[in-house]
Scaffold this active site. Structure first.
Site, PDB file in Angstrom:
ATOM      1  CG  HIS A 178     118.675 -47.171  22.710  1.00  0.00           C
ATOM      2  ND1 HIS A 178     118.875 -47.932  21.415  1.00  0.00           N
ATOM      3  CD2 HIS A 178     117.877 -46.764  22.833  1.00  0.00           C
ATOM      4  CE1 HIS A 178     117.899 -48.340  21.224  1.00  0.00           C
ATOM      5  NE2 HIS A 178     116.774 -48.154  22.015  1.00  0.00           N
TER       6      HIS A 178
ATOM      7  CG  HIS B  85     111.770 -46.541  22.109  1.00  0.00           C
ATOM      8  ND1 HIS B  85     113.105 -45.475  22.961  1.00  0.00           N
ATOM      9  CD2 HIS B  85     112.675 -48.062  21.057  1.00  0.00           C
ATOM     10  CE1 HIS B  85     113.805 -47.175  22.956  1.00  0.00           C
ATOM     11  NE2 HIS B  85     113.866 -47.781  21.964  1.00  0.00           N
ATOM     12  CD  GLU B  86     110.440 -50.153  19.623  1.00  0.00           C
ATOM     13  OE1 GLU B  86     111.922 -50.087  18.017  1.00  0.00           O
ATOM     14  OE2 GLU B  86     110.884 -50.604  20.117  1.00  0.00           O
TER      15      GLU B  86
ATOM     16  CG  HIS C  56     114.741 -46.607  16.963  1.00  0.00           C
ATOM     17  ND1 HIS C  56     116.148 -46.328  17.573  1.00  0.00           N
ATOM     18  CD2 HIS C  56     114.796 -47.849  18.391  1.00  0.00           C
ATOM     19  CE1 HIS C  56     116.758 -46.659  18.836  1.00  0.00           C
ATOM     20  NE2 HIS C  56     116.066 -47.511  19.772  1.00  0.00           N
TER      21      HIS C  56
ATOM     22  CE1 TYR D  19     116.641 -49.447  25.251  1.00  0.00           C
ATOM     23  CE2 TYR D  19     117.815 -51.246  26.048  1.00  0.00           C
ATOM     24  CZ  TYR D  19     117.023 -51.236  24.834  1.00  0.00           C
ATOM     25  OH  TYR D  19     117.560 -51.423  23.935  1.00  0.00           O
TER      26      TYR D  19
END
Length: 662
Positions: free
Chosen positions: A249, A239-240, A243, A297
């Protein structure tokens, strides 16, 4: 192709959930980066084993639980053993179980016993998320485009204070990108800095939250901060990194209101919560909203009262949220598009059913599909298949060995396509969907996965009857699995019988979708010169009836007629015959006009693949092609084309008639 249309496909022979990140660069727009001329030079430097291993597509596993089906990893009682242990919500078995939809005695859907997505580690990480805007980069936060990493080449360093387990988890996260995309990581000490226009590198280090900048920043190091108590999971690392690549998201997409409803009264800070607001400058939204993406999310994210903070319009899709630990098919597709991973490919294949051209210059297919164009299914040899339906039609899907109990250790995949603009309805026939269950835990041991949004997006799993489901588009994909729990045998009355239909078609009593015979004489044409619609299904094409009036190029059709069908932007098209329309000897002829530097057109023949292809424009004139072919019931012919540069592809006078071409 299916040999028995009556027994088509499956019977041939017989709290909170996720975390956000430090979104220092709010925009979601990916900048394009085409200049990859120095890429090979960069890759000549020394790299660790994570970067040097080849991108072996056969090793790709899209869902962690599928690893457990492989030889050497499978064992008896896979699901039962999970229940007998500590019920870890981040376990591969939990990720599988949460995608199952069970029903209580009143027909209300719920997840299997013991499944609580809000208790995942990602939910704990989410609660510790913070946003910080350093003054040095504040202006950069609101740039119109995020800065991508040139060449998809990312120098990095890992805090030496990380223990061996933490370091391994970071490497597993990076390896998701190395294996599935063109992104490459190289230790900063070995980076070819002289070829890079920056001195930025990713630095994985400790922090008070799980946080990352969005896109490449100007200063170095560019920290990815990880709280040691909650951030060290593969899902969090992936996930990081997403980014850091420039992605944001799912719930912040500009089109999110088409798919989810925000429950603002349950959200901390309400509409002021910058983790949940739409991004002011919008998002690319080049791929479909993906509820299973690592960037989606959890449904309880930032909840103040244990209530959901977002709900899907289609509640069946909520079972998919949080079920992935790595990159999904659409995650990879988005990275491939943004970083132009296939920019160096020539003669790119035409990918179907949600496939796309990857950095290996081959089609990357959704799991369960295969073939050079993603036109075939991965399935046991005696079940599964590929078929098409007309605008009004139906076909039945039955379990292997129907009407007797189905066998274990089976994995069957079926894909059904209808004409563009036509939806497919799937329903259970006479409540005949009764697959093996763990009655004590209320969980499926064998199941059907129904992909009704798109083949690209996993679907919920069922083992008992469900209400009719309608596809979002014109494709339906179904997967049957009695392999994962092959140590549990079905009872004598366990089987399934489904029906896929279009246009409200139904089967008479005692019949199962036998199509009418095709006409003995055949001669149909699509001329595009009048308002009469083409008898074949079309996708991606525009039609102009009087080209000369509009100053179009070309200014006339294939046989000096006034109209034709065309594309003139970077896209693709297809013209496809309906299922069961052809049976015998035919002559297919059509005119085509191509202009541009990267253009292609071809003919696909189901069961044989591409039988004719042209990638070089013949000149500023129309060309006519005639092809003799033999078709059987179920044969589908597809004229396809792709334009990857400025230019035009036009098609006209598409004619199919009985007998071979003379």
């Amino acid at each position: 192709m299916c040999k028995d249309r009556n027994h088509f496909l499956f019977s041939f022979v017989q709290g909170r959930m996720f975390f956000l990140c430090l979104c220092l660069l709010i925009p979601t727009i990916f900048a394009s980066y085409d200049n990859r001329s120095d890429l090979q030079k960069l890759f000549k430097v020394k790299k660790n084993y994570e970067e040097t291993k080849e991108n072996d597509e056969k090793n790709i596993v899209w869902r962690d639980w599928e690893q457990l089906e492989k030889a050497g990893k499978w064992h008896k009682n896979l699901i039962k053993d999970w229940y007998n242990r500590a019920h870890k919500q981040d376990d591969a078995i939990a990720n599988l179980l949460q995608t199952m939809i069970m029903f209580d005695k009143n027909g209300k859907p719920h997840m299997p016993n013991g499944i609580h997505p809000s208790e995942k580690e990602s939910a704990k990480a989410e609660s510790e998320d913070k946003h910080v805007y350093p003054k040095a980069d504040k202006k950069r936060n609101f740039a119109e485009k995020v800065q991508l990493w040139e060449y998809g080449y990312i120098p990095y360093s890992i805090n030496p204070q990380f223990n061996s387990t933490q370091t391994k988890i970071v490497q597993l996260g990076m390896n998701e990108f190395t294996l599935k995309t063109c992104i490459r990581f190289v230790q900063k000490d070995y980076a070819a800095w002289s070829y890079l226009p920056h001195n930025t590198y990713l630095y994985f280090t400790y922090g008070k939250s799980c946080s990352s900048y969005v896109g490449r920043i100007r200063s170095s190091p560019q920290n990815i901060e990880l709280n040691p108590t909650s951030c060290f999971t593969k899902r969090t690392i992936v996930h990081e990194i997403m980014h850091a690549l420039g992605q944001v998201h799912e719930q912040q997409r500009k089109d999110r209101d088409n798919y989810i409803t925000m429950q603002w009264n349950n959200i901390a800070d309400g509409r002021q919560n910058q983790n949940m607001e739409k991004l002011a400058i919008g998002s690319k939204d080049r791929t479909h909203y993906d509820p299973s993406s690592v960037l989606q999310y959890g449904l309880w994210a930032f909840s103040t009262n244990r209530g959901k903070t977002m709900s899907f319009h289609d509640r069946k899709l909520e079972s998919l949220v949080g079920s992935s630990t790595g990159l999904t098919h659409l995650d990879v597709k988005e990275i491939t598009l943004a970083y132009n991973c296939a920019a160096g490919c020539t003669n790119k294949p035409y990918c179907r059913n949600g496939g796309f051209v990857g950095n290996g210059c081959r089609c990357v297919c959704p799991d369960g599909l295969t073939g050079s164009e993603c036109q075939d299914v991965e399935s046991d040899s005696d079940c599964g298949g590929v078929a098409t339906l007309g605008r009004v039609g139906y076909t039945d899907l039955k379990s292997p060995n129907f009407p007797n109990r189905y066998p274990v250790d089976k994995k069957c995949t079926a894909i059904i396509t209808a004409p563009e603009g036509t939806k497919i309805k799937l329903e259970v026939v006479e409540s005949r969907l009764n697959l093996k269950k763990d009655l004590q835990r209320n969980a499926c041991l064998h199941w059907l996965e129904v992909r009704y949004v798109s083949p690209e997006i996993i679907g919920p799993k069922f083992c008992t009857p469900f209400s009719p489901i309608e596809t979002e588009g014109n494709t339906l994909m179904i997967r049957f699995d009695s392999r994962f729990s092959k140590d549990y045998y079905p009872d004598s009355n366990q089987m399934f019988h489904l029906r896929a239909s279009t246009g409200g078609a139904t089967a008479p009593t005692g019949q199962t979708g036998v199509p009418p015979p095709p006409p003995t004489s055949f001669d149909k044409i699509c001329s595009f010169d009048t308002s009469e619609s083409c008898w074949m299904s079309m996708s991606g094409l525009h039609i102009v009836q009087y080209a000369s009036r509009w100053g179009m190029t070309p200014s006339y059709g294939a046989r000096s007629t006034p109209g034709y069908a065309y594309i003139n932007s970077q896209t693709s098209f297809s013209i496809q015959t309906p299922a069961n329309a052809l049976d015998g000897e035919y002559c297919l002829s059509f005119g085509f006009y191509m202009q541009g530097t990267t253009v292609s057109i071809g003919l696909h023949y189901s069961g044989y693949g591409s039988v004719w292809h042209r990638s070089n424009p013949p000149g500023n004139f129309w060309s006519i092609v005639s092809i003799s072919l033999r078709a059987n019931q179920g044969t589908v012919l597809t004229i396809y084309g792709q334009l990857e540069s400025s230019g035009v592809i036009a098609v006209d006078e598409v004619r199919i008639r009985s007998n071979s071409c003379t």
